[in-house]
Design a protein around this motif. Structure first.
Motif, PDB file in Angstrom:
ATOM      1  N   GLY A 167     -14.522  43.230  26.662  1.00 22.14           N
ATOM      2  CA  GLY A 167     -14.895  44.514  26.095  1.00 22.14           C
ATOM      3  C   GLY A 167     -16.120  44.699  26.328  1.00 22.14           C
ATOM      4  N   PHE A 168     -16.696  45.716  25.547  1.00 21.67           N
ATOM      5  CA  PHE A 168     -18.007  46.306  25.860  1.00 21.67           C
ATOM      6  C   PHE A 168     -18.931  45.963  24.410  1.00 21.67           C
ATOM      7  CE2 PHE A 168     -21.079  49.841  25.178  1.00 21.67           C
ATOM      8  CZ  PHE A 168     -21.750  49.747  26.156  1.00 21.67           C
ATOM      9  N   SER A 184     -10.133  45.777  23.644  1.00 20.79           N
ATOM     10  CA  SER A 184     -10.876  46.841  23.530  1.00 20.79           C
ATOM     11  C   SER A 184     -11.115  47.722  24.781  1.00 20.79           C
ATOM     12  CB  SER A 184     -12.521  46.747  22.770  1.00 20.79           C
ATOM     13  OG  SER A 184     -12.635  47.677  22.180  1.00 20.79           O
ATOM     14  N   MET A 185     -12.562  47.515  25.250  1.00 24.63           N
ATOM     15  CA  MET A 185     -12.520  48.432  26.909  1.00 24.63           C
ATOM     16  C   MET A 185     -11.579  47.829  27.722  1.00 24.63           C
ATOM     17  SD  MET A 185     -16.060  48.826  29.218  1.00 24.63           S
ATOM     18  CE  MET A 185     -16.008  47.041  29.491  1.00 24.63           C
ATOM     19  N   TYR A 202      -8.517  49.412  27.521  1.00 29.68           N
ATOM     20  CA  TYR A 202      -8.533  50.688  27.968  1.00 29.68           C
ATOM     21  C   TYR A 202      -8.146  50.528  29.666  1.00 29.68           C
ATOM     22  CZ  TYR A 202     -11.507  51.989  24.026  1.00 29.68           C
ATOM     23  OH  TYR A 202     -12.462  51.947  22.882  1.00 29.68           O
ATOM     24  N   ARG A 223     -21.747  58.253  23.179  1.00 32.95           N
ATOM     25  CA  ARG A 223     -22.084  57.408  24.131  1.00 32.95           C
ATOM     26  C   ARG A 223     -23.121  57.959  25.162  1.00 32.95           C
ATOM     27  NH1 ARG A 223     -18.148  53.526  23.620  1.00 32.95           N
ATOM     28  NH2 ARG A 223     -16.013  54.441  23.646  1.00 32.95           N
ATOM     29  N   MET A 250     -16.404  54.914  29.666  1.00 33.10           N
ATOM     30  CA  MET A 250     -15.362  55.050  28.314  1.00 33.10           C
ATOM     31  C   MET A 250     -15.445  56.631  27.611  1.00 33.10           C
ATOM     32  SD  MET A 250     -15.952  51.597  26.440  1.00 33.10           S
ATOM     33  CE  MET A 250     -17.516  51.462  26.321  1.00 33.10           C
ATOM     34  N   HIS A 299     -13.451  42.886  14.962  1.00 28.19           N
ATOM     35  CA  HIS A 299     -13.183  43.299  16.539  1.00 28.19           C
ATOM     36  C   HIS A 299     -12.844  42.298  17.359  1.00 28.19           C
ATOM     37  CE1 HIS A 299     -13.027  46.679  19.341  1.00 28.19           C
ATOM     38  NE2 HIS A 299     -14.088  46.177  20.004  1.00 28.19           N
TER      39      HIS A 299
HETATM   40  C1  MLT Z   1     -15.388  47.471  22.907  1.00 24.07           C
HETATM   41  O1  MLT Z   1     -15.432  46.429  22.246  1.00 24.07           O
HETATM   42  O2  MLT Z   1     -14.994  47.113  24.110  1.00 24.07           O
HETATM   43  C2  MLT Z   1     -16.012  48.642  22.526  1.00 24.07           C
HETATM   44  O3  MLT Z   1     -15.874  48.719  21.019  1.00 24.07           O
HETATM   45  C3  MLT Z   1     -14.975  49.928  22.759  1.00 24.07           C
HETATM   46  C4  MLT Z   1     -15.482  50.993  22.769  1.00 24.07           C
HETATM   47  O4  MLT Z   1     -16.780  51.215  22.549  1.00 24.07           O
HETATM   48  O5  MLT Z   1     -14.691  52.227  22.593  1.00 24.07           O
END
Ligand code: MLT
Length: 274
Positions: A31-32, A99-100, A103, A137, A195, A248
């Protein structure tokens, strides 16, 4: 073991564990703002929980040792994942994204479903950013340019880990803090823009024909369990596993429970004799 591949538009670094001829390749997307060390507990379990599986944990473009993407879109990350899958000669790919990474996994499904035998979506959601989230963002990108990564990502730490981890595992909190802070500037700004501008993936969910495992920490405040159940309601062959005492970053916070859920899913979804 660390590997670096030269793809057509940059370098991708990854850790690979497990036999090259394993019948399943589990490709892991962090993720991010993370890197492939997010998956250290899954890599460490390659000989136990995942003995018939080759594990490939990527540094997504711009993170860890991988060079930034040319274009800041989910599709650009997805295309890098496709190229990495080809480069490692992965077969029977189970694509897992947190998470990311989730996506991106959904973008991968839209772009090259034929390469994917099963999906694992962890602590993620299908919806796009709200207007308020888009504004944040843009502010994060600006702050990263002016104040640097360590300052801009500092506010992200509390949402990463559940209350149990924050109260009882200070060493893990420090490790996650360090992972966030060492993210390259280009990684933060490209991924935040991608994102922010990502499409809503809700209509993608009903097109997913492969077995899908959805994993979520019961205390995940960034992508709460409700998001997971909303995705599962639309994916034809999905099941949700909720992980107790995790926020998370389930894969680091409760690796034994997460690894067991993944191993059971792989056994049922992709049996060795199928
Ligand atoms: C992540 O963990 O990748 C982020 O929480 C994703 C996000 O910022 O939407």
């Amino acid at each position: 073991m660390e590997h670096t591949f030269a793809l057509s538009d940059g370098l991708i670094t990854c850790d690979i564990a497990g036999p090259r001829d394993a019948p399943i390749t589990l490709v892991l997307l962090h993720g991010f703002p993370h890197d492939r060390t997010l998956w250290r507990e899954q890599l460490a379990a390659h000989a136990t929980a995942f003995s018939d599986t080759r594990i490939v944990a990527l540094d997504l473009p711009g993170f860890g040792g991988s060079t930034p993407p040319r274009v800041a879109t989910m599709d650009a990350y997805a295309d890098a994942v496709a190229a990495a899958i080809d480069a490692v000669e992965a077969r029977r790919v189970v694509l897992a994204g947190l998470s990311m990474g989730g996506y991106i996994a959904l973008a991968c499904w839209r772009r090259f479903a034929h390469k994917i035998s099963a999906l694992i979506l962890l602590d993620t959601k299908a919806t796009a950013d709200t207007d308020a989230a888009r504004t944040k963002r843009t502010e994060l990108i600006a702050e990263t340019h002016t104040a640097g990564v360590a300052a801009s990502v500092a506010g992200l730490l509390p949402g990463q880990l559940g209350r149990t981890t924050r109260a009882e595992h200070p060493a893990l909190v420090a490790q996650v803090d360090a992972m966030l802070r060492r993210t390259p500037l280009a990684g933060v700004v490209h991924a935040a823009a991608a994102m922010r501008d990502r499409p809503d993936s809700t209509t993608t969910l009903e097109t997913i024909t492969v077995p899908t495992l959805i994993v979520v920490g019961e205390d995940d405040v960034l992508t709460p369990p409700g998001d997971s159940h909303a995705m599962a309601a639309l994916i034809p062959r999905a099941r949700v596993v909720t992980i107790a005492d995790a926020g998370h970053l389930t894969v680091l916070e409760q690796p034994i429970a997460v690894n067991a859920a993944i191993a059971e899913f792989l056994d049922i979804a992709l049996p060795a004799d199928a």
